[in-house]
Structure formats: structure tokens, C-alpha cells
Write an enzyme that holds these catalytic residues in place. Structure first.
Site, PDB file in Angstrom:
ATOM      1  N   HIS A  52       1.201  -0.930  -0.109  1.00  0.00           N
ATOM      2  CA  HIS A  52      -0.214   0.153  -0.321  1.00  0.00           C
ATOM      3  C   HIS A  52       0.900   0.904  -0.125  1.00  0.00           C
ATOM      4  O   HIS A  52       1.869   1.304   0.320  1.00  0.00           O
ATOM      5  CB  HIS A  52      -1.325   0.408   1.220  1.00  0.00           C
ATOM      6  CG  HIS A  52      -1.923  -1.613   1.244  1.00  0.00           C
ATOM      7  ND1 HIS A  52      -3.350  -1.183   2.056  1.00  0.00           N
ATOM      8  CD2 HIS A  52      -2.235  -2.223   0.580  1.00  0.00           C
ATOM      9  CE1 HIS A  52      -3.510  -1.978   1.812  1.00  0.00           C
ATOM     10  NE2 HIS A  52      -3.079  -2.541   1.018  1.00  0.00           N
ATOM     11  N   GLU A  54       1.342   4.098   1.888  1.00  0.00           N
ATOM     12  CA  GLU A  54       2.072   4.290   3.064  1.00  0.00           C
ATOM     13  C   GLU A  54       2.795   3.332   3.774  1.00  0.00           C
ATOM     14  O   GLU A  54       3.730   4.049   4.004  1.00  0.00           O
ATOM     15  CB  GLU A  54       0.729   4.586   4.379  1.00  0.00           C
ATOM     16  CG  GLU A  54      -1.136   5.483   3.901  1.00  0.00           C
ATOM     17  CD  GLU A  54      -1.981   4.457   2.966  1.00  0.00           C
ATOM     18  OE1 GLU A  54      -2.948   4.857   3.550  1.00  0.00           O
ATOM     19  OE2 GLU A  54      -1.742   3.546   2.345  1.00  0.00           O
ATOM     20  N   CYS A  82      -6.605   2.468   5.765  1.00  0.00           N
ATOM     21  CA  CYS A  82      -6.420   0.812   5.903  1.00  0.00           C
ATOM     22  C   CYS A  82      -6.657   0.657   7.564  1.00  0.00           C
ATOM     23  O   CYS A  82      -5.442   1.553   7.760  1.00  0.00           O
ATOM     24  CB  CYS A  82      -6.688  -0.123   5.108  1.00  0.00           C
ATOM     25  SG  CYS A  82      -5.123  -0.847   4.938  1.00  0.00           S
ATOM     26  N   CYS A  85      -2.679   0.105   7.339  1.00  0.00           N
ATOM     27  CA  CYS A  85      -1.559   1.257   6.835  1.00  0.00           C
ATOM     28  C   CYS A  85      -1.835   1.934   8.545  1.00  0.00           C
ATOM     29  O   CYS A  85      -0.682   2.592   9.112  1.00  0.00           O
ATOM     30  CB  CYS A  85      -1.760   1.647   5.932  1.00  0.00           C
ATOM     31  SG  CYS A  85      -1.720   1.147   4.115  1.00  0.00           S
TER      32      CYS A  85
END
Length: 155
Positions: A52, A54, A82, A85
């Protein structure tokens, strides 16, 4: 750079990611307006569900700064993090999170992380992914070794 410029950079990274076959997410880590690291979503590009934006930005920042503690830094992300993250942001000790789209906006385009947020509150044995404790006593021995270790690096 201003907060708005940093967020625009995160949004630009998310747009670049879409153009390059990734998911619509971008993130920037900065301190005092200076970019330290950037990341975009590479889940499908790298066949890595943890890639992801992040997490990618955190990994790059930590490598660049040679630390696992990003205290004093902030993250600008194109979407509300999410649960994975968010956990990574807390573990990295980032000071503040700025985000553009929220989790409802993400759900509206098929990225519904809300079920994970809800699962976290459910007792492990009742989650949709069953959990079971196995060999706890053996694992506790390693925790005991960690506790007794005098030269460990705490985090």
C-alpha cells in the site's frame, strides 16, 4: 512545501499509480514541509498485498533515515488509511496523518476496508478468519528470553 502542496503530491502519486496499473493511492512523508519519502500503491504491480502507498512510503523513509522511528514526521495520504496502514503509521510513530478521500469514498469505488475495522473488535475465535492458539508455552519461552535480554533495542 505547504500542507496543501504535500497533499497534492500524494494525490498526484495516486493518479500516476492508476496510469501505471496500480491502485489509486499515494502517500508522502515529510518533516517541516520537506519530502523525505513517497509511495504509491503497488499491490497488483508487485503481487504484494502489503504494498500500500503508506507502507511503501514508510519503508522508504525508514531506509533513507536508517531508523524505525519516524517521530517528528507527518504522512500525507490520498485516502484514509486502511487498518494495516493505520497500524504501520502507529508503529512508525508518525506524528500526524493528513488524508484526502475518506474510507467511505474508497468503499464507493470498491475498496471497502470497513469490514476489517469491524473484525478487529470481534473476539479472535469469532472472526471470519478463524484463529486458534497453538504452542503458546513454547512461544512464551521466546518472550521470556526477550524480557531477560539486556542488550535489546526496544521499539
Amino acid at each position: 512545501m505547504t500542507k496543501e502542496e504535500l497533499m497534492r503530491r500524494a494525490i498526484d502519486l495516486s493518479a500516476d499509480s492508476v496510469r501505471n496499473g496500480g491502485g489509486p493511492f499515494g502517500a508522502v512523508i515529510a518533516r517541516n514541509g520537506e519530502v523525505v519519502a513517497e509511495g504509491s500503491n503497488g499491490v497488483t504491480l508487485f503481487n504484494d498485498p502489503t504494498a500500500h502507498a503508506e507502507v511503501t512510503a514508510i519503508r522508504k523513509a525508514c531506509q533513507k533515515l536508517n531508523t524505525f522511528d519516524l517521530s517528528g514526521y507527518e504522512i500525507f495520504t490520498s485516502c484514509e488509511p486502511c487498518p494495516m496502514c493505520l497500524g504501520a503509521i502507529y508503529w512508525a510513530h508518525l506524528d500526524k496523518i493528513y488524508y484526502a478521500n475518506d474510507r467511505k469514498d474508497a468503499a464507493d469505488i470498491g475498496f471497502d476496508d470497513d469490514f476489517i475495522y469491524k473484525e478487529i473488535e470481534v473476539q479472535p475465535q469469532y472472526r471470519k478468519k478463524p484463529s486458534e492458539i497453538l504452542l503458546r508455552n513454547e512461544a512464551l519461552e521466546v518472550f521470556k528470553q526477550w524480557t531477560e535480554k539486556t542488550d535489546k533495542t526496544e521499539y
